[in-house]
Design an enzyme around this catalytic site. Structure first.
Site, PDB file in Angstrom:
ATOM      1  N   LYS A  33       0.913  -1.031  -0.049  1.00 15.70           N
ATOM      2  CA  LYS A  33       0.088  -0.099   0.002  1.00 15.70           C
ATOM      3  C   LYS A  33       0.839   1.078   0.023  1.00 15.70           C
ATOM      4  CE  LYS A  33      -2.196  -1.150   3.950  1.00 15.70           C
ATOM      5  NZ  LYS A  33      -1.570  -2.626   4.179  1.00 15.70           N
TER       6      LYS A  33
ATOM      7  N   ARG B 236     -10.022   0.668   8.956  1.00 13.38           N
ATOM      8  CA  ARG B 236      -9.514  -0.710   9.274  1.00 13.38           C
ATOM      9  C   ARG B 236     -10.597  -1.793  10.005  1.00 13.38           C
ATOM     10  NH1 ARG B 236      -3.673   0.225   9.057  1.00 13.38           N
ATOM     11  NH2 ARG B 236      -2.507  -1.674   9.342  1.00 13.38           N
TER      12      ARG B 236
ATOM     13  N   ARG C 142      11.419  -5.428   5.204  1.00  8.76           N
ATOM     14  CA  ARG C 142      11.526  -4.070   4.903  1.00  8.76           C
ATOM     15  C   ARG C 142      12.407  -3.171   5.613  1.00  8.76           C
ATOM     16  NH1 ARG C 142       5.606  -1.632   5.317  1.00  8.76           N
ATOM     17  NH2 ARG C 142       5.710  -2.748   7.300  1.00  8.76           N
TER      18      ARG C 142
ATOM     19  N   ARG D 292      11.350  -1.116  11.261  1.00  6.87           N
ATOM     20  CA  ARG D 292      10.125  -0.757  12.194  1.00  6.87           C
ATOM     21  C   ARG D 292      10.132  -1.616  13.217  1.00  6.87           C
ATOM     22  NH1 ARG D 292       4.958   0.346   8.165  1.00  6.87           N
ATOM     23  NH2 ARG D 292       3.875  -0.903  10.065  1.00  6.87           N
TER      24      ARG D 292
ATOM     25  N   ARG E 230      -0.384  -8.970  13.268  1.00  6.08           N
ATOM     26  CA  ARG E 230      -1.176  -8.113  12.232  1.00  6.08           C
ATOM     27  C   ARG E 230      -1.871  -8.647  11.144  1.00  6.08           C
ATOM     28  NH1 ARG E 230       4.297  -5.025  10.986  1.00  6.08           N
ATOM     29  NH2 ARG E 230       3.064  -4.025   9.305  1.00  6.08           N
TER      30      ARG E 230
HETATM   31  P1  AP5 Z   1       4.859  -1.689   1.812  1.00  4.61           P
HETATM   32  O1  AP5 Z   1       4.249  -0.748   0.678  1.00  4.61           O
HETATM   33  O2  AP5 Z   1       5.484  -0.883   3.097  1.00  4.61           O
HETATM   34  O3  AP5 Z   1       3.650  -2.466   2.268  1.00  4.61           O
HETATM   35  P2  AP5 Z   1       2.145  -1.754   3.277  1.00  4.61           P
HETATM   36  O4  AP5 Z   1       0.940  -2.390   2.685  1.00  4.61           O
HETATM   37  O5  AP5 Z   1       2.212  -0.348   3.168  1.00  4.61           O
HETATM   38  O6  AP5 Z   1       2.578  -2.517   4.554  1.00  4.61           O
HETATM   39  P3  AP5 Z   1       2.555  -1.917   6.068  1.00  4.61           P
HETATM   40  O7  AP5 Z   1       3.062  -2.822   7.124  1.00  4.61           O
HETATM   41  O8  AP5 Z   1       2.736  -0.401   6.294  1.00  4.61           O
HETATM   42  O9  AP5 Z   1       0.857  -1.957   6.275  1.00  4.61           O
HETATM   43  P4  AP5 Z   1       0.255  -2.149   7.393  1.00  4.61           P
HETATM   44  O10 AP5 Z   1      -0.991  -1.876   7.117  1.00  4.61           O
HETATM   45  O11 AP5 Z   1       0.370  -2.944   8.279  1.00  4.61           O
HETATM   46  O12 AP5 Z   1       0.842  -0.843   8.503  1.00  4.61           O
HETATM   47  P5  AP5 Z   1       0.589   0.458   8.719  1.00  4.61           P
HETATM   48  O13 AP5 Z   1       1.818   1.448   8.748  1.00  4.61           O
HETATM   49  O14 AP5 Z   1      -0.836   0.925   8.027  1.00  4.61           O
HETATM   50  O15 AP5 Z   1       5.661  -2.919   1.626  1.00  4.61           O
HETATM   51  C1  AP5 Z   1       6.001  -3.926   2.379  1.00  4.61           C
HETATM   52  C2  AP5 Z   1       7.694  -4.283   1.981  1.00  4.61           C
HETATM   53  O16 AP5 Z   1       7.209  -5.117   0.738  1.00  4.61           O
HETATM   54  C3  AP5 Z   1       8.719  -3.335   1.598  1.00  4.61           C
HETATM   55  O17 AP5 Z   1       9.686  -3.800   2.035  1.00  4.61           O
HETATM   56  C4  AP5 Z   1       8.546  -3.172   0.160  1.00  4.61           C
HETATM   57  O18 AP5 Z   1       9.489  -2.737  -0.481  1.00  4.61           O
HETATM   58  C5  AP5 Z   1       7.826  -4.539  -0.244  1.00  4.61           C
HETATM   59  N1  AP5 Z   1       7.203  -4.517  -1.586  1.00  4.61           N
HETATM   60  C6  AP5 Z   1       6.213  -3.492  -1.880  1.00  4.61           C
HETATM   61  N2  AP5 Z   1       5.758  -4.232  -2.991  1.00  4.61           N
HETATM   62  C7  AP5 Z   1       6.412  -5.077  -3.277  1.00  4.61           C
HETATM   63  C8  AP5 Z   1       6.265  -6.268  -4.348  1.00  4.61           C
HETATM   64  N3  AP5 Z   1       5.285  -5.837  -5.472  1.00  4.61           N
HETATM   65  N4  AP5 Z   1       7.106  -7.044  -4.629  1.00  4.61           N
HETATM   66  C9  AP5 Z   1       7.872  -7.274  -3.592  1.00  4.61           C
HETATM   67  N5  AP5 Z   1       8.221  -6.606  -2.454  1.00  4.61           N
HETATM   68  C10 AP5 Z   1       7.311  -5.498  -2.339  1.00  4.61           C
HETATM   69  O19 AP5 Z   1      -0.152   0.407  10.373  1.00  4.61           O
HETATM   70  C11 AP5 Z   1       0.720   0.140  11.297  1.00  4.61           C
HETATM   71  C12 AP5 Z   1       0.163  -0.265  12.745  1.00  4.61           C
HETATM   72  O20 AP5 Z   1      -0.334   1.188  13.160  1.00  4.61           O
HETATM   73  C13 AP5 Z   1      -0.807  -1.087  12.741  1.00  4.61           C
HETATM   74  O21 AP5 Z   1      -0.470  -2.617  13.167  1.00  4.61           O
HETATM   75  C14 AP5 Z   1      -1.628  -0.485  13.791  1.00  4.61           C
HETATM   76  O22 AP5 Z   1      -1.376  -0.782  15.066  1.00  4.61           O
HETATM   77  C15 AP5 Z   1      -1.637   1.001  13.695  1.00  4.61           C
HETATM   78  N6  AP5 Z   1      -2.678   1.342  12.844  1.00  4.61           N
HETATM   79  C16 AP5 Z   1      -2.535   1.988  11.517  1.00  4.61           C
HETATM   80  N7  AP5 Z   1      -3.765   2.455  11.148  1.00  4.61           N
HETATM   81  C17 AP5 Z   1      -4.720   2.186  11.995  1.00  4.61           C
HETATM   82  C18 AP5 Z   1      -6.058   2.031  12.059  1.00  4.61           C
HETATM   83  N8  AP5 Z   1      -6.698   2.605  10.991  1.00  4.61           N
HETATM   84  N9  AP5 Z   1      -6.626   1.723  13.020  1.00  4.61           N
HETATM   85  C19 AP5 Z   1      -6.074   1.107  14.207  1.00  4.61           C
HETATM   86  N10 AP5 Z   1      -4.642   0.731  14.231  1.00  4.61           N
HETATM   87  C20 AP5 Z   1      -4.120   1.632  13.033  1.00  4.61           C
END
Ligand code: AP5
Length: 209
Positions: free
Chosen positions: A13, A88, A127, A155, A166
């Site tokens: 994402k 979410r 990552r 992270r 997660r």
């Molecule tokens: P990346 O693009 O970073 O993936 P992402 O989908 O953004 O993953 P996140 O881990 O950031 O998502 P998340 O939803 O768990 O975390 P968030 O920060 O929102 O890619 C991941 C890796 O893969 C990278 O190394 C990249 O290079 C690689 N990659 C990407 N595309 C690729 C491809 N096509 N092929 C190969 N490799 C690839 O949330 C974190 C925490 O915050 C949550 O756990 C929760 O505690 C809290 N939080 C956030 N939002 C909320 C909410 N709305 N409600 C409650 N808690 C929340």
């Protein structure tokens, strides 16, 4: 354009949002990035969120909803936004509807990036983030350039244990909002199991269609 990016942790994402927002000239609003900024700043909300995030748990709805409702009311988001990581949960989806209805605007699309569970742990544990630019790398799939490699960080919630929690939360809390948007004709899905450029092309094709 008012859009939401949905998908499991590590679906890409953040990677895809960074490529897409420039094309639509809309802000990328990532609740994960906002919460990590609050943790780094040491605010009261950040301290509270840190405990949940490090454990791979969701931050409580009441904290996240207020944060997003305030953010999408800011001037740069009035004509559109790309929400990443929100909503979410079902209460978050309902609260977003209330805020958009009150502003007399509507969502254009909810984009689901699908990646099988067995690929997620490798993507997450490999990552690395550049703390200066926010750029996302991967030790195997997108290694940081030499001048950046020394400063990239992992992270706190990118351990295998937190990643599995997660992923489990994604299936129990977030996946159920997908049918909600499908029933309203807003959902578009792309297969995220391909190189980032291929996924970007798939997203562009879906958004153009
Ligand atoms: P990346 O693009 O970073 O993936 P992402 O989908 O953004 O993953 P996140 O881990 O950031 O998502 P998340 O939803 O768990 O975390 P968030 O920060 O929102 O890619 C991941 C890796 O893969 C990278 O190394 C990249 O290079 C690689 N990659 C990407 N595309 C690729 C491809 N096509 N092929 C190969 N490799 C690839 O949330 C974190 C925490 O915050 C949550 O756990 C929760 O505690 C809290 N939080 C956030 N939002 C909320 C909410 N709305 N409600 C409650 N808690 C929340």
């Amino acid at each position: 354009m008012r859009m939401i990016l949905v998908g499991p942790p590590g679906a890409g994402k953040g990677t895809q949002a960074a490529r897409l927002v420039g094309r639509f000239a809309i802000p990328h609003i990532s609740t994960g990035d906002m919460l990590r900024a609050a943790v780094k700043a040491g605010t009261e909300m950040g301290k509270q969120a840190d405990t949940f995030m490090s454990a791979g748990q969701l931050v409580p709805d009441e904290v996240v909803i207020g944060m997003v409702v305030d953010r999408i009311a800011e001037p740069d988001a009035v004509d559109g936004f790309m929400l990443d990581g929100f909503p979410r949960t079902q209460p978050q989806a309902a609260a977003l509807d209330v805020a958009l209805n009150a502003a007399k605007v509507a969502l254009d699309v909810v984009l689901l990036i699908e990646v099988p569970d067995d690929l997620i742990v490798g993507r997450i544990t490999g990552r690395r983030m550049d703390p200066e630019t926010g750029d996302i790398y991967h030790v195997e799939f997108k290694p940081p350039p030499a001048d950046v490699a020394a400063r990239v960080v992992q992270r706190k919630d990118d351990t295998e244990t937190a990643c599995r929690k997660r992923l489990s939360k994604y299936h129990s809390e977030t996946a159920p909002i997908v049918p909600y948007y499908r029933e309203r004709g807003l959902l578009r899905s792309v297969d995220g199991n391909a190189a980032p450029d291929v996924v970007t092309a798939r997203i562009e094709a879906v958004l153009a269609g």
